[in-house]
Design an enzyme around this catalytic site. Structure first.
Site, PDB file in Angstrom:
ATOM      1  N   GLY A 201       0.838  -1.205   0.000  1.00  0.00           N
ATOM      2  CA  GLY A 201       0.000   0.000   0.000  1.00  0.00           C
ATOM      3  C   GLY A 201       0.868   1.248   0.000  1.00  0.00           C
ATOM      4  O   GLY A 201       1.976   1.245  -0.533  1.00  0.00           O
ATOM      5  N   ASN A 202       0.357   2.300   0.633  1.00  0.00           N
ATOM      6  CA  ASN A 202       1.073   3.588   0.548  1.00  0.00           C
ATOM      7  C   ASN A 202       2.019   3.803   1.728  1.00  0.00           C
ATOM      8  O   ASN A 202       1.893   3.169   2.782  1.00  0.00           O
ATOM      9  CB  ASN A 202       0.070   4.740   0.402  1.00  0.00           C
ATOM     10  CG  ASN A 202      -0.757   4.942   1.664  1.00  0.00           C
ATOM     11  OD1 ASN A 202      -0.256   5.432   2.683  1.00  0.00           O
ATOM     12  ND2 ASN A 202      -2.023   4.542   1.628  1.00  0.00           N
ATOM     13  N   VAL A 205       0.588   4.860   5.435  1.00  0.00           N
ATOM     14  CA  VAL A 205       0.092   3.747   6.261  1.00  0.00           C
ATOM     15  C   VAL A 205       1.260   2.813   6.628  1.00  0.00           C
ATOM     16  O   VAL A 205       1.293   2.252   7.724  1.00  0.00           O
ATOM     17  CB  VAL A 205      -1.051   2.986   5.547  1.00  0.00           C
ATOM     18  CG1 VAL A 205      -1.456   1.748   6.327  1.00  0.00           C
ATOM     19  CG2 VAL A 205      -2.263   3.895   5.363  1.00  0.00           C
ATOM     20  N   GLU A 223       5.625  -3.267   0.694  1.00  0.00           N
ATOM     21  CA  GLU A 223       5.589  -3.138  -0.771  1.00  0.00           C
ATOM     22  C   GLU A 223       4.862  -1.836  -1.075  1.00  0.00           C
ATOM     23  O   GLU A 223       3.635  -1.769  -1.018  1.00  0.00           O
ATOM     24  CB  GLU A 223       4.839  -4.335  -1.385  1.00  0.00           C
ATOM     25  CG  GLU A 223       5.534  -5.677  -1.180  1.00  0.00           C
ATOM     26  CD  GLU A 223       6.705  -5.883  -2.143  1.00  0.00           C
ATOM     27  OE1 GLU A 223       6.748  -5.217  -3.206  1.00  0.00           O
ATOM     28  OE2 GLU A 223       7.579  -6.701  -1.838  1.00  0.00           O
ATOM     29  N   CYS A 257       1.055   0.045  -9.286  1.00  0.00           N
ATOM     30  CA  CYS A 257       2.160   0.640  -8.523  1.00  0.00           C
ATOM     31  C   CYS A 257       3.404   0.853  -9.371  1.00  0.00           C
ATOM     32  O   CYS A 257       4.192   1.745  -9.108  1.00  0.00           O
ATOM     33  CB  CYS A 257       2.484  -0.240  -7.329  1.00  0.00           C
ATOM     34  SG  CYS A 257       2.844  -1.941  -7.787  1.00  0.00           S
TER      35      CYS A 257
HETATM   36  P1  NAD Z   1      -5.653   0.965   0.443  1.00  0.00           P
HETATM   37  O1  NAD Z   1      -6.340   2.259   0.718  1.00  0.00           O
HETATM   38  O2  NAD Z   1      -6.462  -0.200   0.019  1.00  0.00           O
HETATM   39  O3  NAD Z   1      -4.800   0.620   1.738  1.00  0.00           O
HETATM   40  C1  NAD Z   1      -4.001  -0.533   1.815  1.00  0.00           C
HETATM   41  C2  NAD Z   1      -4.347  -1.295   3.073  1.00  0.00           C
HETATM   42  O4  NAD Z   1      -4.024  -0.506   4.216  1.00  0.00           O
HETATM   43  C3  NAD Z   1      -5.833  -1.639   3.165  1.00  0.00           C
HETATM   44  O5  NAD Z   1      -5.973  -2.994   3.484  1.00  0.00           O
HETATM   45  C4  NAD Z   1      -6.343  -0.700   4.232  1.00  0.00           C
HETATM   46  O6  NAD Z   1      -7.424  -1.243   4.954  1.00  0.00           O
HETATM   47  C5  NAD Z   1      -5.135  -0.498   5.109  1.00  0.00           C
HETATM   48  N1  NAD Z   1      -5.158   0.786   5.802  1.00  0.00           N
HETATM   49  C6  NAD Z   1      -5.555   1.970   5.291  1.00  0.00           C
HETATM   50  N2  NAD Z   1      -5.439   2.941   6.222  1.00  0.00           N
HETATM   51  C7  NAD Z   1      -4.950   2.352   7.341  1.00  0.00           C
HETATM   52  C8  NAD Z   1      -4.607   2.822   8.652  1.00  0.00           C
HETATM   53  N3  NAD Z   1      -4.746   4.109   8.995  1.00  0.00           N
HETATM   54  N4  NAD Z   1      -4.132   1.931   9.541  1.00  0.00           N
HETATM   55  C9  NAD Z   1      -3.987   0.644   9.211  1.00  0.00           C
HETATM   56  N5  NAD Z   1      -4.304   0.138   7.994  1.00  0.00           N
HETATM   57  C10 NAD Z   1      -4.776   0.981   7.071  1.00  0.00           C
HETATM   58  O7  NAD Z   1      -4.564   1.131  -0.695  1.00  0.00           O
HETATM   59  P2  NAD Z   1      -3.556   2.328  -0.959  1.00  0.00           P
HETATM   60  O8  NAD Z   1      -2.570   2.460   0.152  1.00  0.00           O
HETATM   61  O9  NAD Z   1      -4.249   3.534  -1.447  1.00  0.00           O
HETATM   62  O10 NAD Z   1      -2.799   1.644  -2.203  1.00  0.00           O
HETATM   63  C11 NAD Z   1      -2.191   2.397  -3.152  1.00  0.00           C
HETATM   64  C12 NAD Z   1      -0.693   2.505  -2.891  1.00  0.00           C
HETATM   65  O11 NAD Z   1      -0.148   1.200  -2.837  1.00  0.00           O
HETATM   66  C13 NAD Z   1       0.045   3.217  -3.981  1.00  0.00           C
HETATM   67  O12 NAD Z   1       1.021   4.041  -3.408  1.00  0.00           O
HETATM   68  C14 NAD Z   1       0.699   2.094  -4.766  1.00  0.00           C
HETATM   69  O13 NAD Z   1       1.843   2.477  -5.471  1.00  0.00           O
HETATM   70  C15 NAD Z   1       0.982   1.128  -3.688  1.00  0.00           C
HETATM   71  N6  NAD Z   1       1.053  -0.223  -4.224  1.00  0.00           N
HETATM   72  C16 NAD Z   1       2.228  -0.888  -4.137  1.00  0.00           C
HETATM   73  C17 NAD Z   1       2.331  -2.161  -4.692  1.00  0.00           C
HETATM   74  C18 NAD Z   1       3.597  -2.937  -4.621  1.00  0.00           C
HETATM   75  O14 NAD Z   1       3.548  -4.135  -4.908  1.00  0.00           O
HETATM   76  N7  NAD Z   1       4.734  -2.366  -4.251  1.00  0.00           N
HETATM   77  C19 NAD Z   1       1.227  -2.727  -5.307  1.00  0.00           C
HETATM   78  C20 NAD Z   1       0.043  -2.002  -5.360  1.00  0.00           C
HETATM   79  C21 NAD Z   1      -0.035  -0.760  -4.802  1.00  0.00           C
END
Ligand code: NAD
Length: 470
Positions: A201-202, A205, A223, A257
């Site tokens: 994710g980002n 977080v 990741e 990503c």
């Molecule tokens: P998202 O909003 O779905 O969040 C990811 C996870 O974090 C979810 O399961 C969510 O419930 C949890 N989460 C959110 N806020 C939280 C908090 N305050 N506390 C605990 N858990 C929390 O997805 P996102 O983060 O918007 O995903 C997009 C980002 O992920 C982009 O930056 C993208 O580049 C990155 N990404 C990376 C990869 C990789 O393989 N490196 C793949 C896909 C996406």
């Protein structure tokens, strides 16, 4: 294309979460997950889940993201099945103790490394590839003999529901559990003790995850994302470069990503590349991409508003720009005359907007890239080995592709992960198995001979021998 979103995700009751984790731990401690048979059965179950539920998975991905079938099949459904089949094929070899040489000082003796499962692992995934990014890490976790708790993204509710409802029926339900929900559920999960946390994710977080993990000294794999640059030099095959960049960018409507976030092109070929890219958009998606079955949708209204907002003050639209929030549609958009201080260049775009920026030469592109955070991926298009190698050796990124975009992810032997702000740790293929295993060092000594060399009293002759041996 119209999409029919599932608007809310049923959440797991917060109070049951500690018990779920305790149950997983008790099951892990029973030793049930350690045998190769158990691991193979889980991998088979995962493959069967994907095969039997394929139509429902594709429908869920269409509901969440308007994913074109071919993109959903290639990057999510078949990806997971192939990854599980690869793990199954190689598992016996991966589990074999790895013999290493033993120095004189421990002779006679044998030294080797065994991979042991970590225990109970937590896998938290995002919404953009909501199927693959939850279940590909699971392949590594079960191949390595762990119990796993899965937390799908609440932002892709149809996929989350499908996995929570059906996946446990195909696996050992005492060893793999799913918790649905968002911040409150994840926060409660993070209070529990896990043996590894795998988060995709980002970066914001990720910091929350890492500090929660610190309380239990739990290791993490992060990741993450960032702005992955694409550099094009004057020698590049522009016809091929334009098609590959446009394909890789607008796949899943730019919500990848490793999508090329922006293009830095040598000024001598700027116009020629831009014209070809605009032509490629038209040839892929037609005159009205909103009607194309091959173009996905923005995940929700919040991200749609964010992306439309980025268009303000970010150069000139070379193609696209049309949007329709009711359909979560933003046209594949290419921007030119974009300044480095434009809004679109300040954060990861994560949507169907592609800025193309002219630079005097590749060195200027390298300087720009090195001023920012280390990206997850970097791409260079050039016919010259010297340019390809210069970009490779003078920049740092999680991974890179030369004369293509993000296909390096399809090579199981290549570790996939970030560096610096784009993450830590890696997975895919054998690397997933390694991520979810502890490499335990073992020295085995016979007892038939027991030279007194190391024991006191430390005589002069013993000391001479030790100095000779060490
Ligand atoms: P998202 O909003 O779905 O969040 C990811 C996870 O974090 C979810 O399961 C969510 O419930 C949890 N989460 C959110 N806020 C939280 C908090 N305050 N506390 C605990 N858990 C929390 O997805 P996102 O983060 O918007 O995903 C997009 C980002 O992920 C982009 O930056 C993208 O580049 C990155 N990404 C990376 C990869 C990789 O393989 N490196 C793949 C896909 C996406």
């Amino acid at each position: 294309m119209t999409v029919s979103p599932v608007t809310s995700t049923p959440s797991t009751t917060l109070d049951v979460i500690p018990q779920l984790v305790d149950d997983l731990r008790a099951r892990f401690e029973s030793g049930a997950t350690r045998s190769i048979d158990w691991r193979v059965r889980q991998l088979d179950g995962l493959i069967r889940f994907v095969e039997e539920r394929e139509a429902e998975i594709l429908a869920a991905l269409a509901a969440d993201l308007g994913k074109p079938e071919m993109e959903a099949y290639g990057a999510e459904v078949s990806y997971v099945a192939t990854d599980a089949a690869h793990a199954k094929k190689h598992l016996r070899g991966w589990m074999k103790p790895e013999r290493v040489s033993s120095p004189l000082v421990v002779q006679p003796g044998k030294s080797y490394i065994v991979r042991e499962p970590l225990g109970v692992v937590l896998i938290i995934s995002p919404w953009n590839y909501p199927f693959q990014l939850l279940l590909a890490p699971l392949v590594g976790a079960i191949a390595a003999g762990n119990c796993a708790l899965l937390k799908p993204s609440e932002v892709a509710p149809a996929t989350s529901r499908l996995i929570a409802e059906h996946l446990p029926r195909y696996l050992d339900p005492e060893c793999v559990k799913v918790v649905e929900g968002g911040v409150p559920e994840t926060t409660r999960l993070l209070e529990q003790r896990f043996d590894h946390i795998f988060y995709t994710g980002n970066g914001k977080v990720a910091r929350i995850i890492m500090s929660a993990a610190a309380n239990h000294l739990t290791p993490v794999t992060l990741e993450l994302g960032g702005k992955s640059p694409c550099i094009v030099d004057a020698s590049a095959d522009l016809d091929v470069a334009a098609k590959r960049i446009v394909w890789g960018k607008f796949f899943n409507a730019g919500q990848t990503c490793v999508a090329p976030d922006y293009v830095l092109v040598e000024e001598a070929v700027h116009d020629a590349l831009l014209n070809r890219m605009v032509a490629a958009v038209r040839s892929f998606y037609g005159d009205d991409p909103q009607k194309s079955p091959d173009f996905a949708r923005v995940v929700n209204a919040r991200h749609h508003a964010r992306l439309v907002g980025l268009l303000e003050g970010s150069g000139t639209i070379a193609c696209g720009g049309q949007h329709d929030v009711d359909d979560r549609y933003l046209a594949p958009t290419i921007l030119k005359d974009v300044r480095f201080d434009a809004p679109v260049m300040q954060e990861e775009i994560f949507g169907p907007i592609l800025p193309v920026i002219s630079v005097p030469h590749v060195d200027a592109a390298i300087t720009h890239v090195n001023r920012g955070d280390k990206p997850l991926a970097l791409y260079v298009f050039s016919r010259k080995d010297s340019v390809q190698e210069k970009v490779r050796d003078r920049t740092s990124s999680g991974g890179m592709a030369i004369n293509h975009v993000w296909l390096h992810l399809a090579v199981p032997e290549l570790p996939f992960g970030g560096v610096g702000e784009s993450g830590m740790g890696a997975y895919h293929g054998r690397h997933s198995f390694e991520t979810f295993s502890h490499r335990k060092s073992v020295l085995k000594k016979p007892t038939q001979v027991d030279p007194p060399l190391l024991y006191p009293p430390y005589t002069e002759s013993k000391s001479k021998w030790v100095k000779r041996l060490l």
